[in-house]
Design a protein around this motif. Structure first.
Motif, PDB file in Angstrom:
ATOM      1  N   MET A  30      53.382 -44.567 -25.476  1.00  0.00           N
ATOM      2  CA  MET A  30      53.617 -45.200 -26.810  1.00  0.00           C
ATOM      3  C   MET A  30      54.754 -44.543 -27.637  1.00  0.00           C
ATOM      4  O   MET A  30      54.932 -43.565 -27.861  1.00  0.00           O
ATOM      5  CB  MET A  30      52.555 -44.851 -27.542  1.00  0.00           C
ATOM      6  CG  MET A  30      51.652 -45.614 -28.234  1.00  0.00           C
ATOM      7  SD  MET A  30      50.539 -44.907 -29.434  1.00  0.00           S
ATOM      8  CE  MET A  30      48.974 -45.139 -28.681  1.00  0.00           C
ATOM      9  N   TYR A  44      53.403 -51.831 -33.015  1.00  0.00           N
ATOM     10  CA  TYR A  44      52.282 -51.055 -32.805  1.00  0.00           C
ATOM     11  C   TYR A  44      52.151 -49.924 -33.685  1.00  0.00           C
ATOM     12  O   TYR A  44      51.024 -49.519 -34.283  1.00  0.00           O
ATOM     13  CB  TYR A  44      51.568 -50.901 -31.475  1.00  0.00           C
ATOM     14  CG  TYR A  44      50.375 -50.160 -31.265  1.00  0.00           C
ATOM     15  CD1 TYR A  44      49.257 -50.745 -31.529  1.00  0.00           C
ATOM     16  CD2 TYR A  44      50.620 -48.680 -30.885  1.00  0.00           C
ATOM     17  CE1 TYR A  44      48.041 -49.715 -31.371  1.00  0.00           C
ATOM     18  CE2 TYR A  44      49.425 -47.797 -30.635  1.00  0.00           C
ATOM     19  CZ  TYR A  44      48.099 -48.443 -30.828  1.00  0.00           C
ATOM     20  OH  TYR A  44      47.047 -47.741 -30.746  1.00  0.00           O
ATOM     21  N   SER A  45      52.956 -49.103 -33.429  1.00  0.00           N
ATOM     22  CA  SER A  45      53.217 -47.576 -34.114  1.00  0.00           C
ATOM     23  C   SER A  45      53.141 -47.775 -35.534  1.00  0.00           C
ATOM     24  O   SER A  45      52.619 -46.956 -36.387  1.00  0.00           O
ATOM     25  CB  SER A  45      54.224 -46.944 -33.646  1.00  0.00           C
ATOM     26  OG  SER A  45      55.430 -47.398 -33.779  1.00  0.00           O
ATOM     27  N   LEU A  75      56.648 -44.144 -31.085  1.00  0.00           N
ATOM     28  CA  LEU A  75      56.744 -44.169 -32.460  1.00  0.00           C
ATOM     29  C   LEU A  75      57.643 -44.906 -33.401  1.00  0.00           C
ATOM     30  O   LEU A  75      57.320 -45.324 -34.334  1.00  0.00           O
ATOM     31  CB  LEU A  75      56.432 -42.628 -33.016  1.00  0.00           C
ATOM     32  CG  LEU A  75      55.553 -41.702 -32.654  1.00  0.00           C
ATOM     33  CD1 LEU A  75      55.557 -40.307 -32.973  1.00  0.00           C
ATOM     34  CD2 LEU A  75      54.049 -42.509 -33.050  1.00  0.00           C
ATOM     35  N   HIS A 122      49.765 -48.511 -36.699  1.00  0.00           N
ATOM     36  CA  HIS A 122      48.853 -47.529 -36.530  1.00  0.00           C
ATOM     37  C   HIS A 122      49.448 -46.447 -37.858  1.00  0.00           C
ATOM     38  O   HIS A 122      48.359 -45.879 -38.321  1.00  0.00           O
ATOM     39  CB  HIS A 122      49.352 -46.934 -35.095  1.00  0.00           C
ATOM     40  CG  HIS A 122      48.139 -45.661 -35.110  1.00  0.00           C
ATOM     41  ND1 HIS A 122      47.110 -45.769 -34.464  1.00  0.00           N
ATOM     42  CD2 HIS A 122      48.618 -44.375 -35.022  1.00  0.00           C
ATOM     43  CE1 HIS A 122      46.360 -44.626 -34.565  1.00  0.00           C
ATOM     44  NE2 HIS A 122      47.463 -43.681 -34.778  1.00  0.00           N
ATOM     45  N   SER A 181      58.283 -49.694 -32.992  1.00  0.00           N
ATOM     46  CA  SER A 181      57.322 -50.345 -32.601  1.00  0.00           C
ATOM     47  C   SER A 181      56.276 -50.816 -33.374  1.00  0.00           C
ATOM     48  O   SER A 181      56.190 -50.248 -34.490  1.00  0.00           O
ATOM     49  CB  SER A 181      56.279 -49.422 -31.385  1.00  0.00           C
ATOM     50  OG  SER A 181      55.160 -50.034 -31.243  1.00  0.00           O
TER      51      SER A 181
END
Length: 145
Positions: free
Chosen positions: A1, A8-9, A3, A12, A6
């Motif tokens: 993953m 997604y990050s 940070l 998140h 991304s």
């Protein structure tokens, strides 16, 4: 993953930040609620204290008026005392009459039981026969005139 960069990050991190802000907001709301409760409690205590002060002042006012009345018209105080004593006497007389009525009732009950046990037609039998025979020998209470 990864940070950085991304999607997604970033989502998140955004959710974590939102969660953190929500959590801190709840904490601050609780702190505010506790402070509000303290303020409410303080306000209620102040209102109660004011009420008690007014009650004391009112009582003092009436006591002063009562003192003035007793000095200016002592016969009025005596009339009030006599009236209170009469009311108490009436209350106690009513209580005495109530107790006399109960006493007469129970004397009658005992007399009825005594008359029933003097009848020789029935000889009690069973587990309570001895008690019934013994109670038949109890004299009836004397009537008051």
């Amino acid at each position: 993953m990864r940070l950085s960069g991304s999607k997604y990050s970033q989502n998140h991190l955004k959710r974590q930040a939102d969660l953190m802000l929500t959590t801190w907001g709840k904490v601050f709301l609780r702190i505010g609620a506790i402070q509000a409760q303290r303020e409410i409690r303080t306000g209620v205590d102040q209102c109660i204290q004011k009420f008690l002060d007014v009650a004391r002042q009112t009582e003092c006012f009436f006591l002063q008026k009562r003192l003035q009345l007793s000095v200016q018209k002592p016969e009025q105080v005596i009339k009030e005392d006599v009236s209170e004593l009469r009311n108490e006497l009436q209350r106690k007389e009513a209580l005495i009459q109530k107790h006399l009525g109960k006493l007469r009732h129970w004397q009658q009950v005992l007399e009825d039981i005594s008359v029933q046990h003097k009848k020789p037609a029935e000889i009690p039998q069973g587990p309570l026969a001895y008690l019934e025979q013994a109670s038949a020998n109890i004299p009836a209470p004397m009537k008051q005139t």
